[in-house]
Design a protein around this motif. Structure first.
Motif, PDB file in Angstrom:
ATOM      1  N   THR A   1       7.070   6.611  -2.566  1.00  0.00           N
ATOM      2  CA  THR A   1       7.756   7.795  -2.075  1.00  0.00           C
ATOM      3  C   THR A   1       9.046   7.673  -2.454  1.00  0.00           C
ATOM      4  O   THR A   1       9.745   6.649  -2.003  1.00  0.00           O
TER       5      THR A   1
ATOM      6  N   SER B   1       0.954  -1.185  -0.027  1.00  0.00           N
ATOM      7  CA  SER B   1      -0.043  -0.018  -0.005  1.00  0.00           C
ATOM      8  C   SER B   1       0.906   1.034   0.068  1.00  0.00           C
ATOM      9  O   SER B   1       0.402   2.356  -0.530  1.00  0.00           O
ATOM     10  N   HIS B   2       2.025   1.221   0.566  1.00  0.00           N
ATOM     11  CA  HIS B   2       2.971   2.103   0.784  1.00  0.00           C
ATOM     12  C   HIS B   2       4.487   1.775   0.449  1.00  0.00           C
ATOM     13  O   HIS B   2       4.685   0.724   1.267  1.00  0.00           O
TER      14      HIS B   2
ATOM     15  N   THR C   1      -1.021   1.887  -4.886  1.00  0.00           N
ATOM     16  CA  THR C   1       0.342   2.270  -3.943  1.00  0.00           C
ATOM     17  C   THR C   1       0.867   3.310  -4.051  1.00  0.00           C
ATOM     18  O   THR C   1       1.255   4.008  -4.928  1.00  0.00           O
ATOM     19  N   ARG C   2       1.174   3.774  -2.767  1.00  0.00           N
ATOM     20  CA  ARG C   2       1.677   5.328  -2.687  1.00  0.00           C
ATOM     21  C   ARG C   2       3.286   5.156  -2.754  1.00  0.00           C
ATOM     22  O   ARG C   2       3.911   4.235  -1.750  1.00  0.00           O
TER      23      ARG C   2
END
Lengths: 113, 114
Positions: B112, B9-10, B109-110
């Protein structure tokens, strides 16, 4: 140029009130128009999908209209609820082309108690 | 109700690293897509995939990106050498037919990149 423009950019209404969101498009050749609801940080969820021959389609308290002549669509929300707070995105697809799915910038709707 | 699932998810990654984003489309769907949404901006099309090959891709989908369906169920997006500007929400979608039908989106999906 294929474009989808939405208005207003944001909207705040009181719980229980109705509202109407607007979408203008220039996508060609037109295949279908969809309205999505997107909660913050989540994937878009489809509300309605309309093809060229459909003028109106309802999904519970959501009613979408399509005027293929003027290339305009609206999404009417009846008796708003707090859970309706989200971004509403108009998405227009060109005929049989995944790359020509054009997303609008969305209208951010906030429902106040 | 069937749904498109995405993992993780991240994801946080360092610039220059490779990342793989995973998606499990709805089982009877034949067309698969990746989109991305940079914070505060519109959702943008990246690529569509059908019959084990790319059917369309956007200008964003350059040589740093690749997709594959390694095992008949997962659909992955790989970014070979991430850049700061790759930071975005990546959405997988699937549909029975080409875009004329309803595409179902995953939760995203984040990514970064730091």
């Amino acid at each position: 140029k294929n474009q989808v423009e939405q208005s207003p950019q944001s909207l705040i209404i009181l719980e229980g009130k109705n509202c109407t969101l607007q979408c203008n498009y220039t996508v060609s050749p037109f295949s279908n128009l969809r309205w999505y609801k997107q909660d913050t940080g989540r994937g878009p969820v489809s509300l309605t999908i309309m093809t060229f021959s459909e003028n109106t389609k309802s999904n519970g308290r959501y009613t979408a209209t399509l005027d293929a002549d003027t290339k305009q669509s609206s999404l009417h929300i009846t008796a708003s609820q707090l859970s309706d707070s989200a971004s509403y995105i108009c998405v227009v697809s060109a005929v049989r082309s995944a790359s020509k799915i054009i997303f609008g910038s969305g209208t951010r709707l906030s429902i106040r108690p | 109700e069937p749904e498109v699932t995405q993992t993780p998810s991240h994801q946080v990654t360092q610039m220059g690293q490779e990342v793989i984003l995973r998606c499990v489309p709805i089982s009877n769907h034949l067309y698969f897509y990746w989109y991305r949404q940079i914070l505060g901006q519109k959702v943008e099309f990246l690529v569509s995939f059908y019959n084990n090959e790319i059917s369309e891709k956007s200008e964003i989908f350059d040589d740093q990106f690749s997709v594959e369906r390694p095992d008949g169920s997962n659909f992955t997006l790989k970014i070979r050498s991430t850049k700061l500007e790759d930071s975005a929400m990546y959405f997988c979608a699937s549909s029975v037919d080409p875009p004329v039908s309803e595409a179902f989106f995953g939760q995203g999906t984040r990514l970064t990149v730091v």
